[in-house]
Motif scaffolding. Structure first.
Motif, short mmCIF file in Angstrom:
data_model
loop_
_atom_site.label_atom_id
_atom_site.label_comp_id
_atom_site.label_asym_id
_atom_site.label_seq_id
_atom_site.Cartn_x
_atom_site.Cartn_y
_atom_site.Cartn_z
N LEU A 149 -10.12 -1.76 4.12
CA LEU A 149 -9.79 -0.90 2.99
C LEU A 149 -10.15 -1.59 1.67
O LEU A 149 -10.58 -0.95 0.71
CB LEU A 149 -8.28 -0.65 3.03
N VAL B 250 1.31 7.42 2.54
CA VAL B 250 -0.12 7.10 2.71
C VAL B 250 -0.87 8.34 3.19
O VAL B 250 -1.96 8.67 2.70
CB VAL B 250 -0.31 5.91 3.68
N SER C 7 -10.73 -4.37 10.65
CA SER C 7 -9.26 -4.32 10.58
C SER C 7 -8.86 -3.44 9.41
O SER C 7 -9.72 -2.94 8.69
CB SER C 7 -8.72 -5.74 10.39
N LYS D 130 -9.08 8.99 11.40
CA LYS D 130 -8.33 9.56 12.53
C LYS D 130 -7.13 10.33 11.96
O LYS D 130 -6.53 9.90 10.97
CB LYS D 130 -7.87 8.44 13.46
N ARG E 41 -9.78 12.37 17.45
CA ARG E 41 -10.79 11.71 18.29
C ARG E 41 -10.69 12.10 19.75
O ARG E 41 -11.63 11.93 20.51
CB ARG E 41 -10.66 10.19 18.13
N ILE F 135 0.84 -1.21 0.00
CA ILE F 135 0.00 0.00 0.00
C ILE F 135 0.88 1.26 0.00
O ILE F 135 0.59 2.23 -0.69
CB ILE F 135 -0.98 -0.02 1.19
N LEU F 136 1.98 1.17 0.73
CA LEU F 136 2.92 2.30 0.75
C LEU F 136 3.47 2.55 -0.66
O LEU F 136 3.55 3.69 -1.11
CB LEU F 136 4.05 1.97 1.73
N GLY G 47 -15.82 3.78 15.52
CA GLY G 47 -14.79 4.72 15.92
C GLY G 47 -13.40 4.14 16.06
O GLY G 47 -12.43 4.86 16.26
N THR G 48 -13.28 2.82 15.95
CA THR G 48 -11.97 2.16 16.05
C THR G 48 -12.09 0.77 15.45
O THR G 48 -13.21 0.28 15.23
CB THR G 48 -11.52 2.09 17.53
N ARG G 49 -10.95 0.10 15.20
CA ARG G 49 -11.03 -1.27 14.67
C ARG G 49 -11.51 -2.21 15.77
O ARG G 49 -11.20 -2.02 16.93
CB ARG G 49 -9.65 -1.71 14.18
N HIS H 144 -16.14 -1.95 11.23
CA HIS H 144 -14.69 -1.77 11.07
C HIS H 144 -13.95 -2.87 11.82
O HIS H 144 -13.84 -2.81 13.04
CB HIS H 144 -14.32 -0.39 11.62
N LEU I 18 -3.47 9.10 10.65
CA LEU I 18 -3.15 8.57 9.31
C LEU I 18 -2.33 9.57 8.50
O LEU I 18 -1.55 9.18 7.63
CB LEU I 18 -4.44 8.25 8.52
N TYR J 260 0.13 11.10 9.33
CA TYR J 260 1.58 11.01 9.60
C TYR J 260 2.17 9.71 9.08
O TYR J 260 3.29 9.36 9.41
CB TYR J 260 1.84 11.17 11.11
N MET J 261 1.41 8.95 8.27
CA MET J 261 1.93 7.68 7.72
C MET J 261 2.63 7.91 6.39
O MET J 261 2.35 7.22 5.39
CB MET J 261 0.78 6.70 7.53
C1 LIG Z 1 7.24 8.42 8.06
C2 LIG Z 1 6.35 7.39 8.66
C3 LIG Z 1 6.22 6.20 7.76
C4 LIG Z 1 5.15 5.28 8.29
C5 LIG Z 1 4.88 4.22 7.27
C6 LIG Z 1 3.64 3.47 7.63
C7 LIG Z 1 3.24 2.65 6.47
C8 LIG Z 1 1.84 2.17 6.59
C9 LIG Z 1 1.42 1.73 5.27
C10 LIG Z 1 0.23 1.37 4.96
C11 LIG Z 1 -0.91 1.40 5.87
C12 LIG Z 1 -2.08 0.89 5.16
C13 LIG Z 1 -3.32 1.02 5.94
C14 LIG Z 1 -3.81 2.44 5.98
C15 LIG Z 1 -5.25 2.58 6.29
C16 LIG Z 1 -5.67 1.90 7.53
C17 LIG Z 1 -7.03 2.31 7.93
C18 LIG Z 1 -7.30 1.89 9.30
O1 LIG Z 1 -7.69 0.78 9.54
O2 LIG Z 1 -7.10 2.83 10.23
C19 LIG Z 1 -7.30 2.48 11.56
C20 LIG Z 1 -8.42 3.30 12.16
O3 LIG Z 1 -9.53 3.10 11.42
C21 LIG Z 1 -8.76 2.95 13.58
O4 LIG Z 1 -7.61 2.97 14.28
P1 LIG Z 1 -7.50 2.28 15.73
O5 LIG Z 1 -8.03 0.88 15.60
O6 LIG Z 1 -8.32 3.09 16.67
O7 LIG Z 1 -6.03 2.34 16.00
#
Ligand SMILES: CCCCCCCC/C=C\CCCCCCCC(=O)OC[C@@H](O)COP(=O)(O)O
Ligand SMILES: CCCCCCCCCCCCCCCC(=O)SCCNC(=O)CCNC(=O)[C@H](O)C(C)(C)COP(=O)(O)OP(=O)(O)OC[C@H]1O[C@@H](n2cnc3c(N)ncnc32)[C@H](O)[C@@H]1OP(=O)(O)O
Length: 274
Positions: A105, A130, A101, A121, A144, A40-41, A174-176, A99, A124, A126-127
């Motif tokens: 997606l 992504v 996991s 949230k 949140r 995905i990245l 609101g969360t997984r 939701h 995301l 800061y990922m």
């Molecule tokens: C510079 C920093 C680099 C970090 C790189 C991270 C790479 C991550 C790559 C791909 C991530 C793919 C999934 C992204 C979307 C996930 C959506 C998701 O499921 O979010 C969780 C949120 O609904 C609830 O969060 P919590 O269960 O409350 O927690």
């Protein structure tokens, strides 16, 4: 000499990996999840220049959706969509879905309507790549921990939905939630629908328990049904009606979720009541 020993050790370790992959379910699980995130990245890196041509725009969700749709095939997940005729054809609405996991997606991208953005949230953002793609796709971010700020972001979203013909996708738990059932619903999505006076479209993603379990570190091929339920109108409703609307939608979703679980994995024990 030292280099040769090191190289031999590395070669041996590399040779052992396929054996480990074959024999250890946990290792396989971590490889598959690691690849999921890594892939995905990588897709995000491809998406960034394509989306950047438009700037931040909900139309970019089509690019994201298109780039994500093959991922299910890499994992042997067969997806079937039921009830797609329930999507109102030409108007804004709020989609609510369960939701389980980050695999959600895949289900989301299978049915994501045009001009529809998720609420996510803010972490995301800061990922890395992504986060950049999410921003370019017009995804709405909420903090949140700051209810007041989240509510004002959603009030603004109600306005944007109507002025720019946008649909919004919310995970009201609101969360997984890996429990195999559904958590109580937060009310934000339903306030949003009532404020904009638009219908709520519930979507149920069937349980992953028979092919994916984080606790048991199990991830095999499998089948997933995404069921779109009939929309519930909100015209004429006010804030006082939100709790009843929330419970009505949750009850309908739970019923559909349990029916799908019974159909797809009839041998699994029913989840503990929430
Ligand atoms: C510079 C920093 C680099 C970090 C790189 C991270 C790479 C991550 C790559 C791909 C991530 C793919 C999934 C992204 C979307 C996930 C959506 C998701 O499921 O979010 C969780 C949120 O609904 C609830 O969060 P919590 O269960 O409350 O927690
Ligand atoms: C090709 C490459 C691809 C790369 C890759 C791309 C990936 C591209 C896809 C990404 C996809 C991401 C998917 C992420 C998925 C998540 O991030 S899920 C997590 C984030 N989402 C959510 O949390 C949404 C659901 N949450 C809510 O709606 C919550 O209500 C809120 C707004 C956050 C507030 O939560 P809370 O503070 O816990 O409190 P809550 O009890 O709900 O509300 C407190 C009070 O405020 C009231 N209230 C709540 N909302 C409102 C409102 N809007 N107006 C008025 N009053 C309100 C409530 O009614 C309640 O009052 P009472 O009824 O008790 O009197």
């Amino acid at each position: 000499m030292e280099v040769t020993v090191g190289t031999a050790a590395l070669a041996l370790a590399l040779l052992a990996l396929p054996v480990l992959y074959e024999r250890s379910g946990s290792f396989r699980f971590f490889c598959k999840m690691g690849f999921y995130n890594g892939w995905i990245l990588l897709l995000a890196l491809v998406a960034i220049p394509l989306c950047a041509l438009r700037g931040r725009d909900v139309e970019n969700m089509k690019i994201i959706r298109g780039l994500m749709q093959h991922v299910k095939h890499l994992y042997g997940i067969r997806m079937a969509v039921r009830g797609a005729q329930h999507f109102p054809p030409r108007q804004p609405y709020v989609v609510v879905s369960n939701h389980q996991s980050s695999l959600d997606l895949l289900g989301m991208m299978e049915v994501l309507p045009d001009r529809c953005v998720p609420i996510a949230k803010r972490e995301l953002l800061y990922m890395g790549a992504v986060g950049v793609v999410c921003w370019l796709g017009g995804i709405i971010f909420i903090d949140r921990k700051r209810t007041h700020d989240a509510i004002s972001v959603m009030a603004e979203a109600a306005h944007t939905m109507l002025s720019q013909d946008v649909r919004v996708w919310v995970f009201p738990e609101g969360t997984r939630n890996h429990s195999g059932s559904m958590l109580p619903f937060k009310r934000g999505a339903f306030h949003l629908a009532v404020q904009a006076q638009v219908p709520v479209v519930p979507i149920v993603i069937s349980s992953y328990q028979h092919f994916y379990s984080k606790q048991e570190r199990r991830f095999t091929a499998g089948q997933c049904v995404i069921q779109v339920l009939p929309p519930l109108p909100t015209r004429g409703l006010g804030p006082a009606d939100v709790p009843a609307l929330t419970e009505r939608v949750r009850a309908a979703m739970l019923e559909a979720f349990e029916a799908l679980s019974a159909e797809l994995c009839p041998t699994a024990p029913p989840p503990a009541p929430q």
